[in-house]
Design an enzyme around this catalytic site. Structure first.
Site, PDB file in Angstrom:
ATOM      1  N   TYR A  38       0.821  -1.218   0.000  1.00 46.86           N
ATOM      2  CA  TYR A  38       0.000   0.000   0.000  1.00 46.86           C
ATOM      3  C   TYR A  38       0.860   1.275   0.000  1.00 46.86           C
ATOM      4  O   TYR A  38       0.368   2.356  -0.307  1.00 46.86           O
ATOM      5  CB  TYR A  38      -0.866   0.048   1.273  1.00 46.86           C
ATOM      6  N   GLY A  39       2.137   1.099   0.404  1.00 46.90           N
ATOM      7  CA  GLY A  39       2.978   2.248   0.763  1.00 46.90           C
ATOM      8  C   GLY A  39       3.100   3.370  -0.246  1.00 46.90           C
ATOM      9  O   GLY A  39       3.338   4.506   0.134  1.00 46.90           O
ATOM     10  N   CYS A  69      -1.501  -2.242  10.315  1.00 52.37           N
ATOM     11  CA  CYS A  69      -0.852  -1.640   9.145  1.00 52.37           C
ATOM     12  C   CYS A  69      -0.785  -0.133   9.356  1.00 52.37           C
ATOM     13  O   CYS A  69      -1.823   0.522   9.469  1.00 52.37           O
ATOM     14  CB  CYS A  69      -1.681  -1.965   7.906  1.00 52.37           C
ATOM     15  N   ASN A  70       0.413   0.405   9.426  1.00 51.03           N
ATOM     16  CA  ASN A  70       0.573   1.855   9.620  1.00 51.03           C
ATOM     17  C   ASN A  70       0.089   2.631   8.415  1.00 51.03           C
ATOM     18  O   ASN A  70      -0.459   3.723   8.532  1.00 51.03           O
ATOM     19  CB  ASN A  70       2.047   2.189   9.842  1.00 51.03           C
ATOM     20  N   THR A  71       0.311   2.044   7.236  1.00 52.34           N
ATOM     21  CA  THR A  71      -0.056   2.751   6.016  1.00 52.34           C
ATOM     22  C   THR A  71      -1.579   2.878   5.928  1.00 52.34           C
ATOM     23  O   THR A  71      -2.108   3.938   5.589  1.00 52.34           O
ATOM     24  CB  THR A  71       0.525   2.015   4.792  1.00 52.34           C
ATOM     25  N   CYS A 200       6.388   0.274  10.485  1.00 53.89           N
ATOM     26  CA  CYS A 200       5.692  -0.506   9.451  1.00 53.89           C
ATOM     27  C   CYS A 200       5.679  -1.933   9.977  1.00 53.89           C
ATOM     28  O   CYS A 200       6.718  -2.434  10.451  1.00 53.89           O
ATOM     29  CB  CYS A 200       6.437  -0.428   8.125  1.00 53.89           C
ATOM     30  N   THR A 201       4.535  -2.575   9.903  1.00 53.72           N
ATOM     31  CA  THR A 201       4.431  -3.904  10.538  1.00 53.72           C
ATOM     32  C   THR A 201       5.211  -4.977   9.777  1.00 53.72           C
ATOM     33  O   THR A 201       5.392  -6.080  10.293  1.00 53.72           O
ATOM     34  CB  THR A 201       2.956  -4.316  10.694  1.00 53.72           C
ATOM     35  N   HIS A 202       5.681  -4.659   8.574  1.00 54.68           N
ATOM     36  CA  HIS A 202       6.569  -5.603   7.881  1.00 54.68           C
ATOM     37  C   HIS A 202       7.967  -5.605   8.508  1.00 54.68           C
ATOM     38  O   HIS A 202       8.696  -6.588   8.389  1.00 54.68           O
ATOM     39  CB  HIS A 202       6.720  -5.233   6.403  1.00 54.68           C
TER      40      HIS A 202
HETATM   41  N1  DGL Z   1       2.627  -3.296   6.794  1.00 48.55           N
HETATM   42  C1  DGL Z   1       2.250  -2.027   6.347  1.00 48.55           C
HETATM   43  C2  DGL Z   1       2.547  -0.916   7.315  1.00 48.55           C
HETATM   44  O1  DGL Z   1       2.564  -1.157   8.504  1.00 48.55           O
HETATM   45  C3  DGL Z   1       2.242  -1.644   4.944  1.00 48.55           C
HETATM   46  C4  DGL Z   1       3.277  -1.933   3.993  1.00 48.55           C
HETATM   47  C5  DGL Z   1       2.773  -1.604   2.606  1.00 48.55           C
HETATM   48  O2  DGL Z   1       1.759  -2.180   2.221  1.00 48.55           O
HETATM   49  O3  DGL Z   1       3.403  -0.760   1.944  1.00 48.55           O
HETATM   50  O4  DGL Z   1       2.722   0.200   6.932  1.00 48.55           O
END
Ligand code: DGL
Length: 277
Positions: A38-39, A69-71, A200-202
Site C-alpha cells: 500500500y505504501g 498496518c501503519n499505512t 511498518c508492521t513488515h
Molecule cells: N505493513 C504495512 C505498514 O505497517 C504496509 C506496507 C505496505 O503495504 O506498503 O505500513
C-alpha cells in the site's frame, strides 16, 4: 473473534504477538496481498481498500478489527469518525499508532501534556516507515503534541515492504536498510538518535538487519508487543466487544492462497493455511 488486517504479510508480526498475549481469543487475519504493497498508493485508494477489508471482516463476524498496518492507519481517523458511526455503530476499529505513541512517550493517549508532561529520556527518535506513512506525518504530529522536546526524524523506506512481501533475498533487504539508516543519520548531522521506531508492521521481520545497520546504543522500538498489551487492556475495558473463544486463528487473503500461505508460514513461524476471499 477479532479481525486483524494488513496489506500483506506484515500484520502477521502483530498477529503473532496478539495470539501469545491473548491465547484464548479467536482471530481472523486478512491480508490484502492482491493489492500489496500500500505504501506508494494514494490516500483515497488506501481508504477504499481499507474499508472494503474491514467490512469483509465485519461480515465474517468480527466486531473488533485491528488495522495491523501503519499505512492503512492514514485512513483510520476518517474511517472512525465518518464511516463507522453511520454504518457500524456497534463495531470498533483500532490501529497501531496509539499503542506506539504511548510506548514512545510513556504517556496515556488521552493524557493532558500540561498536567502529565513527557518524562522520557529519548530526545530524538527515528521513525522508519513507508512513504505514505511518512507523508502523513502522523508519528511526528502525535509524538510532537505530547513530547514537543523530542526531535522526530521520519525516514521513508520506499522499497522495503515490497521486498519483504515478495520474499526477496535478505541481503537485498539489508542493502536498502543500510541505505535508509545512512540517509536518516545524514539528515541528523551524523548524530545517532536515541531510539528507532519500526513504523511498518513488515519491518519486525527485518529487526535484526535494522539492529545491525544502526549505531550501537540506539534503542529499537517495535510494534507487536505494545499493540498486544494495548489490545489486552482495551478488551478489559470493553468486555462486550469480543468473547473469549478457543484460540483458533484463520487466514484470509485477496492474493493467491497457496503462494501466500507458503511464504507467510516462514514469517509467522507456524502454518498459515490461507483461504482466498
Ligand atoms: N505493513 C504495512 C505498514 O505497517 C504496509 C506496507 C505496505 O503495504 O506498503 O505500513
Amino acid at each position: 473473534m477479532i479481525g486483524v488486517f494488513d496489506s500483506g504479510h506484515g500484520g502477521l508480526t502483530i498477529l503473532q504477538a496478539l495470539t501469545r498475549r491473548l491465547p484464548a481469543r479467536d482471530f481472523l487475519y486478512l491480508g490484502d496481498h492482491g493489492h500489496a504493497p500500500y505504501g506508494d498508493r494514494d490516500a483515497e485508494e488506501i481508504y477504499q481498500l481499507t474499508i472494503a477489508a474491514v467490512e469483509r471482516l465485519f461480515g465474517r463476524g468480527c466486531r473488533l478489527v485491528i488495522l495491523a498496518c501503519n499505512t492503512a492507519a492514514v485512513a483510520l481517523r476518517r474511517l472512525q469518525q465518518t464511516w463507522l458511526p453511520h454504518h457500524y455503530p456497534q463495531h470498533r476499529v483500532l490501529g497501531v499508532l496509539v499503542p506506539m505513541v504511548e510506548e514512545v512517550t510513556g504517556m496515556p493517549w488521552l493524557a493532558d501534556p500540561a498536567t502529565t508532561p513527557y518524562r522520557g529520556d529519548a530526545r530524538s527518535i527515528a521513525v522508519f516507515a513507508t512513504r505514505r506513512t511518512v507523508d502523513s506525518r502522523m508519528y511526528a504530529q502525535e509524538i510532537g503534541k505530547r513530547a514537543p522536546s523530542v526531535r522526530v526524524l521520519e525516514q521513508p523506506c520506499p522499497k522495503l515492504a515490497a521486498l519483504i512481501e515478495q520474499g526477496a533475498p535478505r541481503p537485498e533487504w539489508a542493502h536498502f536498510i543500510q541505505r535508509y539508516v545512512a540517509e536518516m543519520l545524514a539528515a541528523n548531522g551524523g548524530q545517532p538518535p536515541d531510539a528507532a521506531l519500526l513504523g511498518c508492521t513488515h519491518y519486525p521481520l527485518a529487526a535484526d538487519l535494522f539492529r545491525a545497520a544502526l549505531p550501537a546504543g540506539v534503542r529499537l522500538l517495535s510494534q507487536p508487543a505494545p499493540t498486544a498489551d494495548s489490545l489486552a487492556a482495551y478488551l478489559d475495558r470493553h468486555p462486550g466487544l469480543d468473547a473469549p473463544g478457543s484460540g483458533r486463528v484463520k487466514f484470509l487473503t485477496s492474493g493467491e492462497p497457496q503462494r501466500v500461505g507458503a511464504m507467510a508460514s516462514a514469517f509467522y513461524g507456524a502454518r498459515t493455511p490461507f483461504i482466498g476471499i
